[in-house]
Motif scaffolding. Structure first.
Motif, PDB file in Angstrom:
ATOM      1  N   UNK A 185       3.477 -11.194  -9.625  1.00 46.11           N
ATOM      2  CA  UNK A 185       2.318 -11.069  -8.737  1.00 46.11           C
ATOM      3  C   UNK A 185       2.187  -9.663  -8.167  1.00 46.11           C
ATOM      4  N   UNK A 186       3.107  -8.891  -8.435  1.00 47.04           N
ATOM      5  CA  UNK A 186       3.123  -7.576  -7.795  1.00 47.04           C
ATOM      6  C   UNK A 186       1.937  -6.695  -8.185  1.00 47.04           C
ATOM      7  N   UNK A 187       1.200  -7.139  -9.081  1.00 51.85           N
ATOM      8  CA  UNK A 187       0.056  -6.343  -9.508  1.00 51.85           C
ATOM      9  C   UNK A 187       0.490  -5.177 -10.375  1.00 51.85           C
ATOM     10  N   UNK A 188      -0.407  -4.238 -10.511  1.00 54.17           N
ATOM     11  CA  UNK A 188      -0.110  -3.147 -11.436  1.00 54.17           C
ATOM     12  C   UNK A 188       0.239  -1.877 -10.673  1.00 54.17           C
ATOM     13  N   UNK A 189       0.696  -0.969 -11.377  1.00 50.98           N
ATOM     14  CA  UNK A 189       1.117   0.317 -10.835  1.00 50.98           C
ATOM     15  C   UNK A 189       0.029   0.967  -9.985  1.00 50.98           C
ATOM     16  N   UNK A 190      -1.156   0.954 -10.528  1.00 51.87           N
ATOM     17  CA  UNK A 190      -2.283   1.614  -9.880  1.00 51.87           C
ATOM     18  C   UNK A 190      -2.598   0.990  -8.531  1.00 51.87           C
ATOM     19  N   UNK A 191      -2.514  -0.349  -8.467  1.00 54.17           N
ATOM     20  CA  UNK A 191      -2.819  -1.067  -7.214  1.00 54.17           C
ATOM     21  C   UNK A 191      -1.855  -0.627  -6.122  1.00 54.17           C
ATOM     22  N   UNK A 192      -0.567  -0.610  -6.490  1.00 56.44           N
ATOM     23  CA  UNK A 192       0.472  -0.274  -5.503  1.00 56.44           C
ATOM     24  C   UNK A 192       0.286   1.162  -5.032  1.00 56.44           C
ATOM     25  N   UNK A 193       0.027   2.008  -5.970  1.00 53.44           N
ATOM     26  CA  UNK A 193      -0.157   3.410  -5.607  1.00 53.44           C
ATOM     27  C   UNK A 193      -1.323   3.575  -4.647  1.00 53.44           C
ATOM     28  N   UNK A 194      -2.395   2.855  -4.942  1.00 54.02           N
ATOM     29  CA  UNK A 194      -3.579   2.928  -4.076  1.00 54.02           C
ATOM     30  C   UNK A 194      -3.246   2.401  -2.694  1.00 54.02           C
ATOM     31  N   UNK A 195      -2.489   1.288  -2.652  1.00 54.43           N
ATOM     32  CA  UNK A 195      -2.123   0.669  -1.376  1.00 54.43           C
ATOM     33  C   UNK A 195      -1.245   1.613  -0.546  1.00 54.43           C
ATOM     34  N   UNK A 196      -0.249   2.223  -1.240  1.00 48.54           N
ATOM     35  CA  UNK A 196       0.659   3.136  -0.534  1.00 48.54           C
ATOM     36  C   UNK A 196      -0.120   4.327   0.004  1.00 48.54           C
ATOM     37  N   UNK A 197      -1.000   4.813  -0.810  1.00 46.78           N
ATOM     38  CA  UNK A 197      -1.799   5.969  -0.409  1.00 46.78           C
ATOM     39  C   UNK A 197      -2.646   5.629   0.813  1.00 46.78           C
ATOM     40  N   UNK A 198      -3.234   4.436   0.756  1.00 41.99           N
ATOM     41  CA  UNK A 198      -4.084   4.007   1.885  1.00 41.99           C
ATOM     42  C   UNK A 198      -3.248   3.884   3.154  1.00 41.99           C
ATOM     43  N   UNK A 199      -2.052   3.281   3.043  1.00 41.93           N
ATOM     44  CA  UNK A 199      -1.179   3.096   4.206  1.00 41.93           C
ATOM     45  C   UNK A 199      -0.764   4.440   4.793  1.00 41.93           C
ATOM     46  N   UNK A 200      -0.476   5.352   3.874  1.00 41.65           N
ATOM     47  CA  UNK A 200      -0.066   6.685   4.358  1.00 41.65           C
ATOM     48  C   UNK A 200      -1.179   7.325   5.170  1.00 41.65           C
ATOM     49  N   UNK A 201      -2.367   7.236   4.665  1.00 44.03           N
ATOM     50  CA  UNK A 201      -3.522   7.810   5.376  1.00 44.03           C
ATOM     51  C   UNK A 201      -3.676   7.161   6.742  1.00 44.03           C
ATOM     52  N   UNK A 202      -3.565   5.837   6.746  1.00 46.33           N
ATOM     53  CA  UNK A 202      -3.735   5.112   8.008  1.00 46.33           C
ATOM     54  C   UNK A 202      -2.658   5.514   9.013  1.00 46.33           C
ATOM     55  N   UNK A 203      -1.413   5.649   8.528  1.00 42.70           N
ATOM     56  CA  UNK A 203      -0.302   6.013   9.427  1.00 42.70           C
ATOM     57  C   UNK A 203      -0.556   7.396  10.024  1.00 42.70           C
ATOM     58  N   UNK A 204      -1.005   8.302   9.165  1.00 39.82           N
ATOM     59  CA  UNK A 204      -1.248   9.667   9.652  1.00 39.82           C
ATOM     60  C   UNK A 204      -2.351   9.675  10.686  1.00 39.82           C
ATOM     61  N   UNK A 205      -3.412   8.937  10.380  1.00 37.62           N
ATOM     62  CA  UNK A 205      -4.542   8.890  11.331  1.00 37.62           C
ATOM     63  C   UNK A 205      -4.103   8.274  12.654  1.00 37.62           C
ATOM     64  N   UNK A 206      -3.290   7.223  12.561  1.00 39.82           N
ATOM     65  CA  UNK A 206      -2.803   6.513  13.762  1.00 39.82           C
ATOM     66  C   UNK A 206      -1.949   7.432  14.620  1.00 39.82           C
ATOM     67  N   UNK A 207      -1.116   8.218  13.935  1.00 39.78           N
ATOM     68  CA  UNK A 207      -0.251   9.146  14.677  1.00 39.78           C
ATOM     69  C   UNK A 207      -1.093  10.161  15.440  1.00 39.78           C
ATOM     70  N   UNK A 208      -2.133  10.654  14.776  1.00 41.29           N
ATOM     71  CA  UNK A 208      -3.009  11.633  15.442  1.00 41.29           C
ATOM     72  C   UNK A 208      -3.691  10.980  16.649  1.00 41.29           C
TER      73      UNK A 208
END
Lengths: 230, 506
Positions: B198-221
């Motif tokens: 169920x883990x999905x594909x490589x691309x999905x995870x990468x997109x998810x991680x990228x999105x989370x990183x952006x959100x974390x950075x924005x939240x920190x700011x």
């Protein structure tokens, strides 16, 4: 008609002469013949023979290498061409035992010939020499006694006969028509006693080897050369 | 050869021929009549030909393009020759052009086939055009056999063409079925794999991680901004007292009075005191003055009661306190959210590791599936083409060989005919006589040329030409008349015989 025996040039004009047609039929050349080419060929041959013998008179044997060579034709015409010269006479001896034919040149009949003379001591040379229709040309026919011709030809009488006819007249040229040299012993015997030999090579009659054999039979000094007869 | 020698040869030749003139006439007659006889029995040859056009299209070529190695296009003339000379075609020709009982044994059939093969000539007459020639003893036979050859050849090649296209179709059909099975298997394998993971594909995870990183950075700011806001509010709050004095209320009236008086002064510069606006302003000024007085009186009365009663809550202070509280609440909430995002990111990393671990297997399955699918679709398309080609061939539309120029019954025989023999035979007779004479002259060792005497050890004094007497000339003339008469007789007999032979032939 029996002609008078030859003795001197002056008397020769008295005999009958062959007409043009007779000469043509007998295939004898003459000074008035139309075919000057053949006349000139024999004149040239005459000059060569005279040069070879330093212009002295001679006894010449004309023999073909084998049958059909035309030795009689060449011998009679050689004699005729010598006789054309008014300062010369010629004597033609028919020694062709197997195919004699020179008596046709004689005007009239002939009773005896060379074989008769050699076998019969009662005969004189004058008895066997006949005049012809050609001026200054005399003929000794073969005669009737031909059985032992080889022996007669090798006899002293024959030798003496040749010597006499050669020496009696310095302007006389003697031509002997002999049988083919490869086919008969007579021709070889005759070649011993003559001065000059002419070998006739008949067209399509002999091979080169036969010519070479004939040349070897005859003494080198006596052999004047070859005549090719078409 | 020297010209003079040639002349000599000719002269000798004529001489020899004349010497044996009657033998030569006999030889001439013999040779001429022999040739005439041969001509009389010489078989006539009738030749006919047809031209066939070879269509160079190989049916497998468009079908198996890039999928299978192409057989090299061969020389059409050679192919046709090989086919026409093959025993299977020639046997059919023998059976069709002759009859099945025209031979008794296999050996005899072999002889007939060999004879046919030697008489059928195949020549290329240009690009894809092949000329087939056949010759036989009669016109009818030649015409019948060549038609039979062409018909049998075209029929067999057409049948082969059909079977070729049918085989091609069956082959491709078989291949399509195999690829279909493979595709289904690949599909099932991929489906099962995906069902188990169920883990999905490589691309999905990468997109998810990228999105989370952006959100974390924005939240920190955001948190940083909120913290700065909070500090500023606290500082402002410390400068403000919680309560403020009532005196502040009269100040407003004083300020209002000054404004009204200034307006009145301005109006009085233009108007009189009874101007309505001036009157209105006067009343307003009076009201404000009254209010100031009331305020002053009330202030004096209350100051004695309680000093605290004179102070009220400061609104600015209240506002700042409220905003500070709000900012601090947001900071706390965002920090909580940041922690949650980080936890999610860690989970995504774990997921990606799992995907990478099983990625090789999945990519293999996917590749297998993709390749099989592509080939399957391609083969499916080709199968349709093959079906079309096969249909065309069955309907006779795709025949490779067709007759360009049909054979015609030959009207005249070719090669040597009787007339040729009739015309040529006298010349053959003449030349054979001359040839034999020349041969005789060449081979006979007897000397016929004076030049042959050169080289002997003795000189040639003279060459005496042949002399004809008038008698011999007459004889020659007589002989010539005899020869001409004989020749005339021979030729008359010759023409008569030729005529008889010709009639015999008819």
């Amino acid at each position: 008609m029996k002609s008078a025996p030859s003795s001197e040039i002056g008397r020769m004009g008295e005999v009958d002469r062959f007409s043009k047609d007779e000469l043509d039929r007998l295939k004898i050349i003459s000074g008035s013949m139309q075919n000057s080419k053949i006349l000139n060929i024999f004149r040239e041959l005459r000059t060569q023979l005279l040069n070879t013998n330093r212009k002295k008179n001679f006894v010449c044997m004309v023999t073909s290498i084998s049958q059909g060579g035309g030795a009689s034709y060449v011998a009679s015409n050689l004699a005729a061409v010598f006789a054309l010269d008014k300062t010369k006479t010629s004597l033609l001896i028919d020694a062709n035992l197997y195919a004699p034919g020179l008596d046709k040149l004689i005007i009239g009949d002939s009773e005896s010939g060379i074989t008769d003379y050699l076998s019969d001591n009662s005969l004189d040379i004058k008895d066997v020499v006949y005049a012809t229709g050609v001026p200054r040309l005399r003929v000794i026919p073969i005669g009737e006694n031909r059985e032992a011709a080889a022996e007669y030809f090798s006899s002293n009488k024959m030798q003496n006969f040749i010597d006499e006819i050669r020496t009696r007249y310095s302007d006389r040229y003697v031509f002997i028509d002999s049988p083919p040299i490869l086919d008969s012993s007579e021709a070889r015997i005759l070649s011993e006693i003559v001065d000059v030999v002419i070998l006739i090579v008949g067209h399509g009659c002999v091979t080169k080897e036969q010519v070479e054999s004939a040349v070897q039979i005859i003494e080198k000094e006596k052999l004047a050369g070859l005549v090719y007869n078409n | 050869m020297d010209f003079s020698l040639l002349i000599q040869y000719v002269a000798v030749l004529i001489k020899e021929v004349w010497r044996r003139k009657f033998l030569c006439l006999f030889g001439f007659a013999l040779a001429s009549f022999s040739v005439l006889f041969i001509g009389g029995f010489w078989p006539s040859t009738f030749q006919t030909s047809a031209t066939i056009f070879a269509d160079n299209q190989n049916i497998l070529k468009p079908l198996l393009e890039k999928q299978a190695a192409q057989s090299k296009v061969q020389n059409q003339t050679k192919v046709v020759r090989d086919m026409m000379h093959s025993p299977r075609i020639l046997k059919k020709v023998v059976e069709s052009a002759y009859s099945t009982d025209s031979y008794e044994s296999a050996e005899e059939l072999g002889h007939i086939i060999n004879r046919l093969r030697s008489k059928i000539k195949i020549t290329g007459v240009g690009q894809n055009y092949i000329k087939v020639s056949y010759s036989d003893s009669t016109s009818e036979k030649a015409y019948r056999v060549i038609n039979s050859v062409i018909d049998v050849f075209i029929k067999i090649s057409s049948d082969e063409q059909r079977s070729e296209s049918r085989e091609a179709f069956l082959f491709i059909d078989n291949q399509v079925n195999q690829y279909k099975d493979q595709l289904v298997q690949a599909e099932v394998r991929l489906k099962n794999f995906r069902a188990d993971n169920f883990d999905g594909r490589d691309g999905d995870v990468d997109a998810s991680i990228s999105r989370l990183r952006t959100q974390i950075e924005e939240l920190k700011i955001d948190i940083d901004e909120d913290k700065v806001t909070s500090g500023a509010l606290k500082e402002q709050l410390s400068g403000e007292s919680e309560y403020s004095s009532k005196q502040a209320g009269t100040d407003i009236y004083v300020e209002r009075l000054a404004t009204l008086e200034q307006q009145k002064t301005t109006l009085l510069l233009t108007y009189t005191d009874d101007y309505p606006d001036v009157v209105s302003l006067t009343y307003q000024i009076a009201d404000v003055k009254k209010a100031i007085r009331d305020a002053a009186e009330s202030k004096e009365g209350e100051s004695n009661k309680n000093a605290d009663e004179n102070s009220v809550l400061n609104p600015l202070y209240q506002e700042l306190r409220s905003r500070l509280s709000l900012v601090q609440t947001e900071i706390q909430a965002k920090e909580k959210r940041l922690i949650a995002f980080k936890r999610l990111k860690t989970k995504e990393f774990d997921r990606r590791r799992r995907i990478a671990e099983r990625g090789a297997e999945e990519s293999e399955l996917t590749r297998d599936y993709t390749v099989t699918k592509r080939i399957y679709e391609d083969m499916l398309e080709r199968k349709e083409k093959a079906r079309l080609s096969m249909t065309l061939n069955i309907e006779g539309q795709g025949v490779t060989y067709r007759i360009q120029e049909p054979a015609l019954p030959p009207l005249n025989p070719v090669g040597l005919r009787f007339l040729h023999f009739v015309l040529v035979a006298p010349f053959i007779g003449l030349f054979s006589v001359l040839g034999f004479a020349l041969l005789y002259i060449s081979l006979d060792p007897r000397i016929r040329f004076a030049s042959k005497l050169v080289g002997l050890n003795v000189s040639t004094l003279s060459v005496i030409p042949h002399v004809n007497t008038s008698l011999t000339k007459r004889v020659i003339r007589f002989d010539m008349i005899i020869c001409v008469l004989l020749m005339g007789l021979i030729m008359a007999a010759y023409i008569g015989l030729a005529y008889v032979l010709k009639l015999g032939m008819i």
